[in-house]
Design a protein around this motif. Structure first.
Motif, short mmCIF file in Angstrom:
data_model
loop_
_atom_site.label_atom_id
_atom_site.label_comp_id
_atom_site.label_asym_id
_atom_site.label_seq_id
_atom_site.Cartn_x
_atom_site.Cartn_y
_atom_site.Cartn_z
N ALA A 133 0.96 -1.07 -0.03
CA ALA A 133 -0.16 0.05 0.14
C ALA A 133 0.82 1.16 0.20
N SER A 134 0.19 2.23 -0.48
CA SER A 134 0.94 3.62 -0.51
C SER A 134 0.78 4.17 0.83
N SER A 135 1.59 5.20 1.37
CA SER A 135 1.43 6.12 2.55
C SER A 135 0.73 7.21 2.38
N ASP A 136 0.14 7.40 1.09
CA ASP A 136 -0.77 8.41 0.97
C ASP A 136 -1.71 8.45 2.12
N LYS A 137 -2.53 7.62 2.33
CA LYS A 137 -3.41 7.54 3.44
C LYS A 137 -3.12 6.91 4.72
N ILE A 138 -2.26 6.05 4.67
CA ILE A 138 -1.95 5.45 6.06
C ILE A 138 -1.01 6.25 6.90
N ARG A 139 -1.13 6.38 8.05
CA ARG A 139 -0.36 7.16 8.93
C ARG A 139 1.17 6.28 9.34
N THR A 140 2.02 7.12 8.77
CA THR A 140 3.47 6.48 9.09
C THR A 140 4.34 7.28 10.04
N TYR A 141 5.49 6.78 10.44
CA TYR A 141 6.38 7.35 11.37
C TYR A 141 6.83 8.87 10.65
N PRO A 142 6.95 9.80 11.64
CA PRO A 142 6.77 9.98 13.06
C PRO A 142 5.24 9.89 13.73
N ASP A 143 4.40 9.80 12.93
CA ASP A 143 2.90 9.55 13.79
C ASP A 143 3.11 8.15 14.63
N TRP A 165 0.75 -2.78 18.61
CA TRP A 165 1.13 -1.53 18.29
C TRP A 165 1.61 -1.64 16.78
N LEU A 166 1.03 -0.86 15.75
CA LEU A 166 1.36 -1.01 14.46
C LEU A 166 1.94 0.45 13.94
N ARG A 167 2.99 0.68 13.96
CA ARG A 167 3.52 2.03 13.33
C ARG A 167 4.36 1.89 12.04
N PRO A 168 3.69 2.06 10.87
CA PRO A 168 4.15 1.82 9.37
C PRO A 168 5.47 2.89 9.05
N LEU A 169 6.32 2.33 8.57
CA LEU A 169 7.22 3.46 7.88
C LEU A 169 7.08 3.67 6.73
N LYS A 170 7.29 4.82 6.19
CA LYS A 170 7.26 5.29 4.68
C LYS A 170 8.12 4.40 3.57
N GLU A 171 7.69 4.49 2.64
CA GLU A 171 8.28 3.76 1.63
C GLU A 171 9.93 3.96 1.49
N VAL A 172 10.49 2.82 1.41
CA VAL A 172 11.96 2.92 0.99
C VAL A 172 12.26 2.05 -0.42
N PRO A 173 12.28 2.97 -1.42
CA PRO A 173 12.30 2.42 -2.69
C PRO A 173 13.37 1.30 -3.14
N TYR A 174 14.38 1.39 -2.50
CA TYR A 174 15.50 0.40 -2.88
C TYR A 174 16.36 0.18 -1.50
N GLU A 175 16.92 -1.01 -1.45
CA GLU A 175 18.01 -1.12 -0.68
C GLU A 175 19.20 -1.50 -1.14
N PRO A 176 20.71 -1.30 -0.69
CA PRO A 176 21.03 -0.48 0.44
C PRO A 176 20.36 0.86 0.28
N TYR A 177 20.18 1.54 1.30
CA TYR A 177 19.43 2.93 1.12
C TYR A 177 20.42 3.57 1.80
N GLU A 178 20.70 5.07 1.37
CA GLU A 178 21.63 6.02 1.92
C GLU A 178 20.96 7.07 2.99
N TYR A 179 19.93 6.75 3.35
CA TYR A 179 19.09 7.55 4.62
C TYR A 179 18.81 6.88 5.36
N ASN A 180 18.74 7.46 6.64
CA ASN A 180 18.14 6.74 7.81
C ASN A 180 16.43 6.60 7.51
N MET A 181 16.26 5.45 7.99
CA MET A 181 14.88 5.12 7.66
C MET A 181 13.96 5.73 8.43
#
Length: 348
Positions: A133-143, A165-181
Motif C-alpha cells: 500500500a501507499s503511505s498517502d492515506k496510512i499514517r506513518t512514522y513519526p506519527d 502496536w502498529l507503526r508503519p514506515l514510509k516507503e523505501v524504494p530500494y536497498e541498500p539505502y543512503e538515508y536513515n529509515m
C-alpha cells in the motif's frame, strides 16, 4: 409375571429416552496462556508486501482456531482507523514463482491483481500480512500509528489479546539505502585522503565485496573507493540497467568485465549491451519473492561482476565485485558503479 413385564417395559422406555437425549457438546480447550511472541511495535515498510510471522503459542489449545483483527484505532487518540480496512489493488501470486521463468509474460501469468486490505491476519495461523500500500492515506512514522486487538476463536471458546502496536514506515524504494529509515536524513561516512587523514562525507552505497581489484600495480581497491548509485529514470517501463564509470565519470565498457555471467546476472530478459551499459527487461519488485534462487538470496538480489588479468610474475589475477540489493517500485532503474580510481584492467 405381569409385574415383571411392566418393570422391563419401564426400563426399556428409560433407555429409549436416554438414547434420544443429546449429551452436552464438549467445548474445545482454549488456554488462557495462549499468546503471541509479541513485538514492542510492528513497523512494516509501505510500498511492499511483507509477511510477519507472529510465532503464536497455542499452549495446548484445540485447533482449528480462527484469528481476526478487532478494534483497529489510532494510537494517539483512540479514534477509529477506517483507512486500515480500505481496499487496495495489489498483485497476488496464484502460482509458485521458482526463478526458472523464461519470459516476462510467464512471470505475469503467475500473479493477478486483486483487492486487499492493507493489513490482514491469516485466519488459521495468526501471521500478519502487510500488503503493498501507499503511505498517502496510512499514517506513518513519526506519527504514533495504530493499536489493535486480536480475537482468537475455536469451537465454543474465544479470547481477545489486546493492544498490538502498529507503526508503519514510509516507503523505501530500494536497498541498500543512503538515508536513515526513520528521519530520512542522509547518513554520513568516514573516508581517508591518500596520506591517511580522515574526513566525513555524505554516505553512498558501496559494493558488498571487492576482491583482487587494483588501481595501480600495488594498490588494491577498498570499499569506499567504489560508490553505487541506484536511480529511477522512468516510471512507465520495467527495465534495469547497469553502468560503470571511472574517476572522471567516463563510461567503462561492460565488456571489460569479461568474466561476468551476463545471462545469469539477474532474472531479466532481452539483454541489450552497449559500450556504456547493460539493460534487462525485468519484473518488479526485485527480487520477486523471498525465495532463494540463482539470482537472489536472503531476500536480496545478488549480482557479481568479474574480470581476469595477468599479474606480477605472470600469475592470473581474478578480480570481482558484487552487490546485494532490492528495488521495490516498478519503473526504469539504473545501478551505476563509480570508481574513484581507474580500475587496472591491463596485464602487469
Amino acid at each position: 409375571m405381569k409385574c415383571c413385564q411392566n418393570f422391563w417395559s419401564v426400563i426399556l422406555a428409560v433407555l429409549v429416552l436416554a438414547s434420544c437425549r443429546k449429551l452436552p457438546e464438549k467445548k474445545d480447550y482454549l488456554s488462557k496462556n495462549a499468546n503471541f511472541d509479541k513485538k514492542d511495535v510492528y513497523e512494516p515498510f509501505m510500498g511492499r508486501t511483507a509477511l510477519e510471522q507472529t510465532n503464536f503459542n497455542a499452549d495446548g489449545s484445540s485447533y482449528p482456531m480462527i484469528f481476526t483483527v478487532e478494534n483497529m484505532r489510532r494510537k494517539k487518540d483512540g479514534a477509529a482507523a477506517p483507512e486500515l480496512s480500505e481496499k487496495i489493488k495489489v498483485q497476488q501470486w496464484i502460482r509458485d514463482y521458482d526463478g526458472y521463468e523464461k519470459t516476462l509474460e510467464e512471470i505475469e501469468k503467475k500473479r493477478i491483481w486483486s483487492e486487499k486490505n492493507f493489513f490482514e491476519i491469516r485466519s488459521g495461523s495468526g501471521d500478519f500480512i502487510f500488503w503493498n500500500a501507499s503511505s498517502d492515506k496510512i499514517r506513518t512514522y513519526p506519527d504514533s500509528g495504530y493499536v489493535f486487538d486480536i480475537k482468537i476463536v475455536n469451537k465454543g471458546n474465544e479470547r481477545v489479546i489486546k493492544d498490538f502496536w502498529l507503526r508503519p514506515l514510509k516507503e523505501v524504494p530500494y536497498e541498500p539505502y543512503e538515508y536513515n529509515m526513520y528521519t530520512r536524513e542522509r547518513k554520513q561516512e568516514t573516508r581517508q585522503t591518500p596520506d591517511g587523514k580522515s574526513y566525513r562525507v555524505p554516505y553512498t552505497i558501496h559494493p558488498g565485496v571487492i576482491q583482487n581489484m587494483y588501481y595501480t600495480k600495488d594498490s588494491l581497491f577498498t570499499d569506499t573507493l567504489v560508490s553505487v548509485y541506484i536511480q529511477k529514470t522512468g516510471i512507465k517501463g520495467h527495465s534495469l540497467t547497469f553502468k560503470f564509470v571511472d574517476q572522471h565519470f567516463n563510461p567503462i565498457d561492460p565488456a571489460k568485465f569479461g568474466q561476468t555471467k551476463w545471462d545469469e546476472l539477474v532474472h531479466g530478459f532481452d539483454r541489450q549491451q552497449t559500450t556504456t551499459g547493460v539493460t534487462y527487461q525485468v519484473a518488479y519488485p526485485i527480487p520477486l519473492t523471498s525465495l532463494n534462487t540463482k539470482y537472489a538470496a536472503n531476500g536480496k538480489a545478488r549480482v557479481s561482476f568479474g574480470y581476469s588479468r595477468k599479474g606480477f610474475g605472470g600469475g592470473r589475477v581474478d578480480a570481482n565485485f558484487g552487490l546485494d540489493f532490492a528495488i521495490y517500485e516498478p519503473g526504469d532503474w539504473t545501478i551505476m558503479f563509480f570508481f574513484r580510481r581507474d580500475p587496472l584492467f591491463e596485464n602487469d
